[in-house]
Design a protein around this motif. Sequence first.
Motif, PDB file in Angstrom:
ATOM      1  N   THR A   7       0.836  -1.201   0.000  1.00  0.00           N
ATOM      2  CA  THR A   7       0.000   0.000   0.000  1.00  0.00           C
ATOM      3  C   THR A   7       0.866   1.244   0.000  1.00  0.00           C
ATOM      4  N   ILE A   8       0.566   2.146  -0.923  1.00  0.00           N
ATOM      5  CA  ILE A   8       1.209   3.455  -0.963  1.00  0.00           C
ATOM      6  C   ILE A   8       0.105   4.497  -1.041  1.00  0.00           C
ATOM      7  N   VAL A   9       0.208   5.525  -0.214  1.00  0.00           N
ATOM      8  CA  VAL A   9      -0.769   6.614  -0.217  1.00  0.00           C
ATOM      9  C   VAL A   9      -0.031   7.890  -0.610  1.00  0.00           C
ATOM     10  N   ILE A  10      -0.610   8.640  -1.531  1.00  0.00           N
ATOM     11  CA  ILE A  10      -0.046   9.926  -1.941  1.00  0.00           C
ATOM     12  C   ILE A  10      -1.048  10.998  -1.549  1.00  0.00           C
ATOM     13  N   VAL A  11      -0.606  11.937  -0.733  1.00  0.00           N
ATOM     14  CA  VAL A  11      -1.486  13.021  -0.285  1.00  0.00           C
ATOM     15  C   VAL A  11      -0.917  14.360  -0.732  1.00  0.00           C
ATOM     16  N   THR A  12      -1.820  15.268  -1.082  1.00  0.00           N
ATOM     17  CA  THR A  12      -1.443  16.646  -1.374  1.00  0.00           C
ATOM     18  C   THR A  12      -1.875  17.474  -0.182  1.00  0.00           C
ATOM     19  N   LEU A  13      -0.921  18.178   0.389  1.00  0.00           N
ATOM     20  CA  LEU A  13      -1.181  18.976   1.583  1.00  0.00           C
ATOM     21  C   LEU A  13      -1.433  20.431   1.207  1.00  0.00           C
ATOM     22  N   MET A  14      -2.184  21.132   2.068  1.00  0.00           N
ATOM     23  CA  MET A  14      -2.341  22.573   1.893  1.00  0.00           C
ATOM     24  C   MET A  14      -0.971  23.206   2.096  1.00  0.00           C
ATOM     25  N   ASN A  15      -0.620  24.124   1.224  1.00  0.00           N
ATOM     26  CA  ASN A  15       0.652  24.850   1.344  1.00  0.00           C
ATOM     27  C   ASN A  15       1.869  23.932   1.362  1.00  0.00           C
ATOM     28  N   GLN A  20       4.418  11.094  -0.148  1.00  0.00           N
ATOM     29  CA  GLN A  20       4.168   9.654  -0.321  1.00  0.00           C
ATOM     30  C   GLN A  20       4.305   8.971   1.032  1.00  0.00           C
ATOM     31  N   ILE A  21       3.281   8.194   1.393  1.00  0.00           N
ATOM     32  CA  ILE A  21       3.273   7.455   2.656  1.00  0.00           C
ATOM     33  C   ILE A  21       3.280   5.972   2.319  1.00  0.00           C
ATOM     34  N   ALA A  54      -6.115  12.812  -1.558  1.00  0.00           N
ATOM     35  CA  ALA A  54      -5.395  11.606  -1.162  1.00  0.00           C
ATOM     36  C   ALA A  54      -5.733  10.483  -2.133  1.00  0.00           C
ATOM     37  N   HIS A  55      -4.726   9.711  -2.489  1.00  0.00           N
ATOM     38  CA  HIS A  55      -4.894   8.590  -3.416  1.00  0.00           C
ATOM     39  C   HIS A  55      -4.174   7.372  -2.860  1.00  0.00           C
TER      40      HIS A  55
END
Length: 72
Positions: A7-15, A20-21, A54-55
Amino acid sequence: MKIMFATIVIVTLMNGPPVQIEDQKGPWDTTYECFMRGVTLIRETVMTMPVLTAHTVCVDTRPPAEKKGRPI
């Protein structure tokens, strides 16, 4: 070799840039388990950081030589 999924999670954060997690508990036997683990990782991340998107991606952990299919 049995097919397992990481499992890999890619999140886009504010600012901030995308992050990649990578799961530390896997690999998982089924894509369902893999995606459900992604849900858990996203839930935990949202509680601590301002996440915009998040994906979850489930990756086959077999070496490339063992994967069957057409080359791209």
